[in-house]
Design an enzyme around this catalytic site. Structure first.
Site, mmCIF file in Angstrom:
data_model
loop_
_atom_site.group_PDB
_atom_site.id
_atom_site.type_symbol
_atom_site.label_atom_id
_atom_site.label_comp_id
_atom_site.label_asym_id
_atom_site.label_seq_id
_atom_site.Cartn_x
_atom_site.Cartn_y
_atom_site.Cartn_z
ATOM 1 N N PRO A 188 0.831 -1.202 0.000
ATOM 2 C CA PRO A 188 0.000 0.000 0.000
ATOM 3 C C PRO A 188 0.866 1.253 0.000
ATOM 4 O O PRO A 188 1.848 1.342 0.725
ATOM 5 C CB PRO A 188 -0.793 -0.143 1.302
ATOM 6 N N GLU A 189 0.499 2.200 -0.853
ATOM 7 C CA GLU A 189 1.269 3.427 -0.991
ATOM 8 C C GLU A 189 0.505 4.584 -0.342
ATOM 9 O O GLU A 189 -0.495 4.382 0.339
ATOM 10 C CB GLU A 189 1.553 3.696 -2.469
ATOM 11 N N ARG B 90 0.905 -11.182 6.176
ATOM 12 C CA ARG B 90 2.340 -11.394 5.972
ATOM 13 C C ARG B 90 3.198 -10.794 7.083
ATOM 14 O O ARG B 90 4.398 -11.028 7.133
ATOM 15 C CB ARG B 90 2.751 -10.821 4.605
#
Length: 273
Positions: A5-6, A112
């Site tokens: 995600p940016e 993750r």
């Protein structure tokens, strides 16, 4: 797709959390494991429980939850993190729970476990180590063509690498840099110092435009990214070049994929020079 995600996804997350947390007293803070990318702060529950959330904000790709005790919980979503506001019980990949007096249950979900949670007392912009060396926010007035020309002067690294350098500009990531470089017609491999000033003048508004559009659209769909309400971002349908290898650019050229510093770069050799 391996991109994390940016800035737009984090901004979407912060805005999505605000209705659930802002002005709310935290009645319970629970961790379900000792760590993510690094350990949870040992005193996280003690310092946050009973505190009232005053504001939510973002710096680069970090979200900040501030309380009336002048404590600031700083979170990074890593590769696959998101906040889940559907309530219910903790699932396998839910690692942190914030419960409010208003009855909201917010889970930090990170399969993750590349994300992180930190806790800082006092001004987080001055006291959190990761913030100290960051460049200006790309959507701020401080980020303009004159600033960009100055920070790129004499730099032989590719322009794409320089835009991903968080000390040059904070929060830009792989996807939106590819998109902005295409919009400004700049080759991602071009040495930063060789980009003409006229193209830098086009690049700054291109960066601002692509970020603003992505935020308005709720971010891009990156693997498991969801807003807290469970909505998928839909900016991906508007990508100009990213993930479109072999397809046509709007100039009529063919979009190409190369690898730079281990990351996929998508661009059009015909119009990006």
């Amino acid at each position: 797709m391996s991109d994390m995600p940016e800035l737009p996804e984090v901004e979407t997350t912060v805005r999505g959390l605000a209705p659930f947390l802002e002005g709310q007293r935290l009645v319970a803070v629970t961790t379900f494991r000792p760590d993510l990318r690094r350990p949870f702060p040992a005193d996280l529950a003690q310092r946050l429980t009973g505190a009232t959330v005053t504001t939510l904000s973002r710096r680069a790709k970090y979200g900040i939850v501030s309380t009336d005790r002048d404590d600031h919980m700083i979170f990074h979503l890593g590769m696959s993190g998101r906040w889940r506001a559907e309530g219910g019980e903790a699932g396998k990949h839910d690692h942190l729970l914030l419960e409010t007096a208003g009855g909201h249950r917010l889970f930090l979900h990170d399969p993750r476990r590349f994300g992180s949670v930190d806790l800082v007392a006092g001004d987080p912009l001055a006291r959190f180590p990761a913030f100290v060396t960051l460049g200006p926010e790309p959507l701020s007035d401080d980020f303009d063509a004159a600033y960009l020309a100055g920070v790129l002067a004499g730099r032989r690294a590719p322009i794409k690498a320089m835009l991903l350098d968080q000390t040059a500009v904070a929060g830009l990531g792989n996807i939106y840099v590819c998109e902005a470089l295409n919009m400004a017609r700049i080759a991602p491999t071009k040495p930063a110092a060789d980009v003409p000033k006229a193209k830098l003048a086009a690049l700054v508004p291109a960066i601002k435009e692509v970020l603003t559009a992505a935020i308005a659209a709720g971010g891009s769909t990156l693997r498991d990214f969801l807003s807290p309400e469970g909505d998928l971002g839909y900016f991906a349908k508007d990508w100009r070049v990213y993930g479109r290898e072999g397809e046509h650019c709007e100039c009529g050229g063919t979009i190409t994929r190369i690898v730079q510093s281990g990351r996929s770069t998508f661009f059009c050799p015909q119009c990006q020079r």
